[in-house]
Enzyme design. Structure first.
Site, PDB file in Angstrom:
ATOM      1  N   GLU A 198       0.842  -1.209   0.000  1.00  0.00           N
ATOM      2  CA  GLU A 198       0.000   0.000   0.000  1.00  0.00           C
ATOM      3  C   GLU A 198       0.875   1.256   0.000  1.00  0.00           C
ATOM      4  O   GLU A 198       0.787   2.119   0.884  1.00  0.00           O
ATOM      5  CB  GLU A 198      -0.981  -0.032   1.187  1.00  0.00           C
ATOM      6  CG  GLU A 198      -1.940  -1.204   1.076  1.00  0.00           C
ATOM      7  CD  GLU A 198      -3.185  -1.130   1.977  1.00  0.00           C
ATOM      8  OE1 GLU A 198      -3.267  -0.248   2.838  1.00  0.00           O
ATOM      9  OE2 GLU A 198      -4.083  -1.973   1.777  1.00  0.00           O
ATOM     10  N   GLU A 212      -4.822  -8.687  -0.598  1.00  0.00           N
ATOM     11  CA  GLU A 212      -5.640  -8.407   0.594  1.00  0.00           C
ATOM     12  C   GLU A 212      -7.090  -8.294   0.154  1.00  0.00           C
ATOM     13  O   GLU A 212      -7.427  -7.434  -0.663  1.00  0.00           O
ATOM     14  CB  GLU A 212      -5.205  -7.120   1.296  1.00  0.00           C
ATOM     15  CG  GLU A 212      -3.902  -7.272   2.048  1.00  0.00           C
ATOM     16  CD  GLU A 212      -3.529  -6.054   2.890  1.00  0.00           C
ATOM     17  OE1 GLU A 212      -4.447  -5.387   3.426  1.00  0.00           O
ATOM     18  OE2 GLU A 212      -2.316  -5.780   2.996  1.00  0.00           O
TER      19      GLU A 212
HETATM   20  O1  AHR Z   1      -5.101  -6.081   6.801  1.00  0.00           O
HETATM   21  C1  AHR Z   1      -5.044  -4.945   7.596  1.00  0.00           C
HETATM   22  C2  AHR Z   1      -4.413  -3.763   6.896  1.00  0.00           C
HETATM   23  O2  AHR Z   1      -5.208  -3.395   5.813  1.00  0.00           O
HETATM   24  C3  AHR Z   1      -3.067  -4.021   6.267  1.00  0.00           C
HETATM   25  O3  AHR Z   1      -2.024  -3.885   7.183  1.00  0.00           O
HETATM   26  C4  AHR Z   1      -2.990  -2.965   5.217  1.00  0.00           C
HETATM   27  O4  AHR Z   1      -2.183  -3.346   4.139  1.00  0.00           O
HETATM   28  C5  AHR Z   1      -4.433  -2.751   4.823  1.00  0.00           C
HETATM   29  O5  AHR Z   1      -4.773  -1.420   4.791  1.00  0.00           O
END
Ligand code: AHR
Length: 518
Positions: free
Chosen positions: A199, A322
């Site tokens: 991110e 994610e």
């Molecule tokens: O999964 C939780 C958080 O969500 C992670 O650390 C981040 O990459 C995302 O914003």
């Protein structure tokens, strides 16, 4: 008049008869094109994610070598390893997440009593003692049989630091290989999957796409691939949901010879400021979560279309590292630890999302549900020595039949699931043919209260026997708890009829069903 009445009665009877037959009349239709299979569903689509966040690593995976209460091997809990072996978990991402861009891997190697501590700035400001580091994580992956997927530190790290990490775990010789062997590991692990930052548009450094693309080129250049058979799989930190500009810049500005994948993150969140309870939700909230989850189809299609423009041969994979549902943390727990229960709503998210990934497997080469244990849409929850396998876990168990199978394209014409005047397709599906020939169809009915009848045209498939497994429960809010860990579990499913190329299935409300056809 009497005649007219008789005719009307006749028509009414005919309508009633038709309605009576309605129980066997399909509302939704699926056509499977068994002869058009071309793409293989990568098992890496079925990966998960483990971050130094809340109780994912400590308590979740790792309970310490000296722990006499919870069975473990070198500190890694045996129940979790067994559970993840059972679903053939193929890929595990680590150490973050946001944590990754604060992590300095050299702090997590060598004798534990000499490892420095740090503050986990993203997740509650707790002290991270680095007792779980590179060796422990790779031991965990070896115990499970999962491929490790490292997320390198770009936000606060250096090119040299990441290059040396690649060498430390992969090099056959040289200073990093010597350091590794001093720390007790002679043979290189050969870690193939590497995220270059996480991110980077947000917690990974608040960069612009253009700035990050240039940074990526520097980092990737020095990540030595020669020790790993097939080379490294380097993944550029990708877009936040529908930030299509980000993907465009990655594909345009990074030479494809330096990048094997580009990532995408998308969470099914009702409202970032009012996420709502994980268990106590109404049908409107459920419906909104389904909308957010189904949005993944549009996201994957549009990001893939951009990738197709720059990479028509498909050399760069889309890696959705994610995804999952995100609600308020459980009452009474630290909100920064993101511990949430997991209900049949999450099973619906998982079933839908994995069907989307299967159907887009020509571009989606890997993915990771967030997260593995005790955080967000977890596969497992722990409390001391107790372990709960969540509805999400059971969907991964049902769907493991799709690993490395040939995707069979299908067309779905679905009945609608309508709440307060808004509608979504009630049915989602994907199908594949395993190497030994069995065809598997995974079906999801998101309708919370109505069973759905599906008529499947098997086309040229010749099927002589069928079997099924299903996950459903009384309500969409149902979950497994530490007091009742087996409340939601797959059962044998027989509510289908096979007649030649016609397969009729009755899907219970809020269900995930996998049929095996031979
Ligand atoms: O999964 C939780 C958080 O969500 C992670 O650390 C981040 O990459 C995302 O914003």
């Amino acid at each position: 008049m009497k005649l007219a009445n008789a005719a009307a009665t006749g028509i009414l009877l005919a309508v009633l008869l038709t309605l009576a037959q309605f129980g066997t009349r399909a509302q939704s239709r699926i056509v499977i094109n068994a002869d058009l299979g071309r793409d293989t569903i990568s098992r890496y689509i079925y990966g998960s994610f483990s971050e130094h966040l809340g109780r994912c690593i400590y308590d979740g995976f790792y309970v310490g070598e000296g722990n006499k209460k919870i069975p473990n091997t070198r500190g890694i809990r045996s129940d979790i390893v067994e559970a993840f072996k059972q679903i053939k978990l193929p890929l595990l991402r680590w150490p973050g997440g946001c944590f990754a861009d604060t992590y300095h891997w050299k702090d997590g190697i060598g004798p534990k009593d000499t490892r420095p501590s740090m503050v986990n700035i993203w997740w509650g400001g707790v002290t991270e003692d680095n007792s779980f580091g590179t060796h422990e994580f790779l031991d965990l992956c070896e115990q499970i049989g999962a491929d490790p997927y490292f997320a390198g530190n770009v936000g606060s790290g250096t090119v040299e630091e990441l290059a040396q990490w690649v060498q430390y775990v992969n090099a056959a010789s040289g200073p990093m290989a010597s350091l590794r062997s001093v720390n007790g590991r002679e043979a290189p692990w050969k870690v193939r999957f590497w995220g270059v930052g996480n991110e980077t548009w947000g917690c990974g450094g608040n960069m612009t796409a253009e700035f990050y693309a240039n940074q990526y080129r520097r980092y990737a250049t020095f990540m030595t691939a020669s020790w790993v058979p097939g080379g490294l799989y380097r993944v550029a930190s990708g877009a936040n949901s529908d930030d299509y500009h980000w993907t465009e810049v990655m594909m345009r500005d990074i030479p494809h010879g330096l990048m094997e994948g580009v990532s995408l993150h998308h969470y099914s969140v009702i409202d970032w400021n009012r996420k709502g309870s994980a268990t106590d939700f109404d049908e409107q909230q459920y419906f909104t979560t389904m909308q957010r989850a189904m949005f993944m189809d549009e996201l994957v299609s549009k990001h893939s279309a951009i990738m197709d423009t720059y990479d028509p041969k498909g050399s760069v994979g889309l890696v959705v590292d994610e995804w999952g549902g995100w609600y308020d943390a459980e009452p009474g727990t630290n909100p920064a630890f993101l511990f949430q229960q997991n209900t049949m709503r999450d099973a619906m998210i998982a079933g839908l999302t994995l069907n989307i990934f299967n159907n887009h497997c020509s571009r989606v080469r890997a993915a990771a549900v967030a997260q593995a244990v005790n955080v967000l849409q977890a596969l497992a929850l722990t409390d001391g020595e107790k372990l709960v396998l969540t509805p999400t876990y059971w969907v991964f168990d049902l769907y493991k039949v799709h690993h490395e199978a040939l995707l069979l394209p299908l067309r779905v014409q679905s009945a609608q699931y309508t709440v307060a005047g808004s509608s979504l397709p009630a049915i989602s599906a994907s199908a594949s043919r395993a190497k030994e020939g069995t065809v598997h169809i995974s079906l999801v009915n998101i309708d919370a209260s109505r069973a759905q009848e599906v008529r499947i045209d098997l086309g040229k498939l010749r099927v002589s026997s069928a079997a099924g497994r299903a996950l459903f429960s009384k309500t969409i809010q149902d979950c497994n708890t530490f007091a009742d860990p087996n409340h939601v579990k797959p059962v044998e499913f027989k509510d289908f009829q096979l007649s030649g190329r016609d397969l009729r299935v009755k899907l219970p409300p809020g269900s995930v069903v996998v049929l095996s056809l031979r």
